[in-house]
Write an enzyme that holds these catalytic residues in place. Structure first.
Site, short mmCIF file in Angstrom:
data_model
loop_
_atom_site.label_atom_id
_atom_site.label_comp_id
_atom_site.label_asym_id
_atom_site.label_seq_id
_atom_site.Cartn_x
_atom_site.Cartn_y
_atom_site.Cartn_z
N LYS A 93 0.83 -1.21 0.00
CA LYS A 93 0.00 0.00 0.00
C LYS A 93 0.87 1.27 0.00
O LYS A 93 0.66 2.16 -0.81
CB LYS A 93 -0.94 0.02 1.22
CG LYS A 93 -1.90 -1.17 1.28
CD LYS A 93 -2.85 -1.07 2.45
CE LYS A 93 -2.17 -1.11 3.81
NZ LYS A 93 -1.48 -2.39 4.11
N ARG A 127 -10.18 0.52 8.64
CA ARG A 127 -9.51 -0.73 8.99
C ARG A 127 -10.49 -1.73 9.61
O ARG A 127 -10.12 -2.84 9.92
CB ARG A 127 -8.47 -0.34 10.05
CG ARG A 127 -7.34 -1.27 10.22
CD ARG A 127 -6.26 -0.96 9.24
NE ARG A 127 -5.00 -1.47 9.64
CZ ARG A 127 -3.85 -0.93 9.27
NH1 ARG A 127 -3.83 0.14 8.53
NH2 ARG A 127 -2.74 -1.48 9.61
N ARG A 161 11.47 -5.19 4.87
CA ARG A 161 11.29 -3.75 4.57
C ARG A 161 12.32 -2.91 5.33
O ARG A 161 12.64 -3.17 6.48
CB ARG A 161 9.89 -3.32 4.98
CG ARG A 161 9.71 -1.80 4.94
CD ARG A 161 8.30 -1.36 5.07
NE ARG A 161 7.55 -2.09 6.06
CZ ARG A 161 6.23 -2.10 6.13
NH1 ARG A 161 5.52 -1.42 5.26
NH2 ARG A 161 5.61 -2.78 7.06
N ARG A 168 11.06 -0.91 10.89
CA ARG A 168 9.96 -0.56 11.79
C ARG A 168 9.91 -1.55 12.95
O ARG A 168 10.12 -2.75 12.74
CB ARG A 168 8.62 -0.60 11.03
CG ARG A 168 8.23 0.75 10.48
CD ARG A 168 7.06 0.72 9.56
NE ARG A 168 5.92 -0.08 9.97
CZ ARG A 168 4.79 -0.18 9.26
NH1 ARG A 168 4.66 0.49 8.14
NH2 ARG A 168 3.80 -0.93 9.68
N ARG A 177 -0.44 -9.03 12.99
CA ARG A 177 -1.10 -8.01 12.14
C ARG A 177 -1.90 -8.69 11.03
O ARG A 177 -2.96 -8.20 10.65
CB ARG A 177 -0.05 -7.06 11.56
CG ARG A 177 0.45 -6.05 12.60
CD ARG A 177 1.80 -5.45 12.25
NE ARG A 177 1.84 -4.78 10.97
CZ ARG A 177 2.95 -4.58 10.27
NH1 ARG A 177 4.12 -5.01 10.72
NH2 ARG A 177 2.90 -3.97 9.11
P1 AP5 Z 1 4.74 -1.52 1.78
O1 AP5 Z 1 4.37 -0.74 0.56
O2 AP5 Z 1 5.51 -0.80 2.83
O3 AP5 Z 1 3.46 -2.28 2.37
P2 AP5 Z 1 2.17 -1.75 3.11
O4 AP5 Z 1 1.00 -2.44 2.51
O5 AP5 Z 1 2.16 -0.26 3.16
O6 AP5 Z 1 2.45 -2.38 4.52
P3 AP5 Z 1 2.32 -1.82 5.99
O7 AP5 Z 1 3.02 -2.83 6.83
O8 AP5 Z 1 2.81 -0.40 6.09
O9 AP5 Z 1 0.81 -1.90 6.19
P4 AP5 Z 1 0.10 -1.88 7.50
O10 AP5 Z 1 -1.30 -1.73 7.03
O11 AP5 Z 1 0.38 -3.02 8.40
O12 AP5 Z 1 0.77 -0.65 8.25
P5 AP5 Z 1 0.24 0.76 8.73
O13 AP5 Z 1 1.37 1.67 8.77
O14 AP5 Z 1 -1.00 1.13 8.00
O15 AP5 Z 1 5.56 -2.80 1.28
C1 AP5 Z 1 6.11 -3.73 2.20
C2 AP5 Z 1 7.49 -4.18 1.68
O16 AP5 Z 1 7.32 -4.93 0.46
C3 AP5 Z 1 8.42 -3.02 1.35
O17 AP5 Z 1 9.72 -3.37 1.71
C4 AP5 Z 1 8.31 -2.87 -0.19
O18 AP5 Z 1 9.50 -2.39 -0.77
C5 AP5 Z 1 8.00 -4.30 -0.63
N1 AP5 Z 1 7.08 -4.36 -1.77
C6 AP5 Z 1 5.99 -3.57 -2.01
N2 AP5 Z 1 5.37 -3.95 -3.15
C7 AP5 Z 1 6.08 -5.01 -3.63
C8 AP5 Z 1 5.94 -5.84 -4.79
N3 AP5 Z 1 4.93 -5.66 -5.67
N4 AP5 Z 1 6.83 -6.83 -4.98
C9 AP5 Z 1 7.85 -7.02 -4.08
N5 AP5 Z 1 8.04 -6.27 -2.99
C10 AP5 Z 1 7.16 -5.26 -2.76
O19 AP5 Z 1 -0.25 0.39 10.21
C11 AP5 Z 1 0.68 0.09 11.22
C12 AP5 Z 1 -0.06 0.01 12.55
O20 AP5 Z 1 -0.68 1.29 12.85
C13 AP5 Z 1 -1.22 -0.99 12.62
O21 AP5 Z 1 -0.76 -2.29 12.95
C14 AP5 Z 1 -2.09 -0.37 13.71
O22 AP5 Z 1 -1.56 -0.63 14.98
C15 AP5 Z 1 -1.95 1.13 13.46
N6 AP5 Z 1 -2.99 1.65 12.57
C16 AP5 Z 1 -2.81 2.23 11.34
N7 AP5 Z 1 -3.97 2.59 10.81
C17 AP5 Z 1 -4.94 2.27 11.71
C18 AP5 Z 1 -6.35 2.37 11.72
N8 AP5 Z 1 -7.03 2.89 10.68
N9 AP5 Z 1 -7.02 1.92 12.81
C19 AP5 Z 1 -6.38 1.39 13.86
N10 AP5 Z 1 -5.03 1.23 13.90
C20 AP5 Z 1 -4.32 1.67 12.83
#
Ligand code: AP5
Ligand code: ZN
Length: 213
Positions: A13, A88, A127, A160, A171
Site C-alpha cells: 500500500k 480498517r 522492509r 519498523r 497483524r
Molecule cells: P509496503 O508498501 O511498505 O506495504 P504496506 O502495505 O504499506 O504495509 P504496511 O506494513 O505499512 O501496512 P500496515 O497496514 O500493516 O501498516 P500501517 O502503517 O497502515 O511494502 C512492504 C514491503 O514490500 C516493502 O519493503 C516494499 O519495498 C516491498 N514491496 C511492495 N510492493 C512489492 C511488490 N509488488 N513486490 C515485491 N516487494 C514489494 O499500520 C501500522 C499500525 O498502525 C497498525 O498495525 C495499527 O496498529 C496502526 N494503525 C494504522 N492505521 C490504523 C487504523 N485505521 N485503525 C487502527 N489502527 C491503525
C-alpha cells in the site's frame, strides 16, 4: 480523485501510495504514518498509539476516526485524497461513509491489493525505511543502491519495530478478522477494484492506473 487503498500488512500500500500521489497529485493520508510521526514527536496520541502498534493491534477507533475526519476537512483534500490504512474495520468504514455523505463527497475507487499471505511476512520483515524522507525499500525486492542507505537523502535505513515475524503474523490475523470484511463491504458499494499484488512493483502500479482510468 478520492481513493481508499486496502490490503493486508506488507501488501504494498505505502509503495503504491507513493506512485499514486506522484501521478495524481492528491494528498496521501496514512493513519500508520500519522501515528508514527506522533510517536517520534512524543505526543500524547503517539504514546497511546505506540502500545497498540508495537503489539500489532489496532489503535482504538476513538483515537483514529476523529483525526482522519479532521485531516479530510483540510483545504488540500477538497479535490481529492488517498486514504491508506483507513478504514480498517467496519466501524471505521461506517464512520467514513457518514462523514462523506454529510459533506457530499463520493469515493471514486477502493483499490484492494491482494497478495498471497506467505509473501506478506517476507515483504514486511525485509522492509527498510528512511525516517528522513519516508522512502521505503526492501532488502531483496527493492534494494537501495548502497546497502542500508537511502538513495534520495543518504540517511541510514532502519526497520519498523512492528516488522518482526511475530508482530507481522499478529497483524495478518487482525487483518483477516477486522479488515478483510471491508472487501465485501465495498464490493456491495460497487467501488472496489481488486489488484493482483503478487506481481512486481511496476506491474502492480500499471494495473492500479488502469483501474483508476
Ligand atoms: P509496503 O508498501 O511498505 O506495504 P504496506 O502495505 O504499506 O504495509 P504496511 O506494513 O505499512 O501496512 P500496515 O497496514 O500493516 O501498516 P500501517 O502503517 O497502515 O511494502 C512492504 C514491503 O514490500 C516493502 O519493503 C516494499 O519495498 C516491498 N514491496 C511492495 N510492493 C512489492 C511488490 N509488488 N513486490 C515485491 N516487494 C514489494 O499500520 C501500522 C499500525 O498502525 C497498525 O498495525 C495499527 O496498529 C496502526 N494503525 C494504522 N492505521 C490504523 C487504523 N485505521 N485503525 C487502527 N489502527 C491503525
Ligand atoms: Zn531518505
Amino acid at each position: 480523485m478520492k481513493i481508499i487503498l486496502l490490503g493486508p500488512p506488507g501488501a504494498g500500500k505505502g509503495t503504491q501510495a507513493a506512485n499514486i500521489v506522484d501521478s495524481y497529485k492528491i494528498p496521501h493520508i496514512s493513519t500508520g504514518d500519522i501515528f508514527r510521526k506522533n510517536i517520534k514527536e512524543g505526543t500524547e496520541l503517539g504514546k497511546k498509539a505506540q502500545e497498540y502498534m508495537n503489539e500489532g493491534k489496532l489503535v482504538p477507533d476513538e483515537l483514529t476516526c476523529g483525526l482522519v475526519a479532521s485531516r479530510l476537512s483540510e483545504a488540500d483534500c477538497k479535490d481529492g485524497f488517498m486514504l491508506d490504512g483507513f478504514p480498517r474495520n467496519i466501524f471505521q468504514a461506517e464512520y467514513l461513509d457518514k462523514y462523506l455523505s454529510e459533506n457530499n463527497i463520493s469515493l471514486d475507487k477502493v483499490i484492494n491489493i491482494e497478495v498471497d499471505h506467505k509473501l506478506l511476512v517476507e515483504r514486511a520483515c525485509g522492509r527498510r525505511i528512511c525516517k528522513t524522507c519516508g522512502a521505503t525499500y526492501h532488502v531483496k525486492f527493492n534494494p537501495s543502491k548502497e546497502e542500508g542507505v537511502c538513495d534520495s537523502c543518504h540517511t541510514n535505513l532502519t526497520q519498523r519495530p512492528d516488522d518482526n515475524e511475530e508482530t507481522v503474523s499478529h497483524r495478518i490475523d487482525v487483518y483477516l478478522s477486522e479488515t478483510k470484511p471491508l472487501v465485501d463491504y465495498y464490493t456491495k458499494q460497487n467501488v472496489i477494484a481488486n489488484i493482483e499484488g503478487n506481481q512486481d512493483i511496476d506491474k502492480v502500479f500499471e494495473d492500479i492506473k488502469a483501474a483508476l482510468a
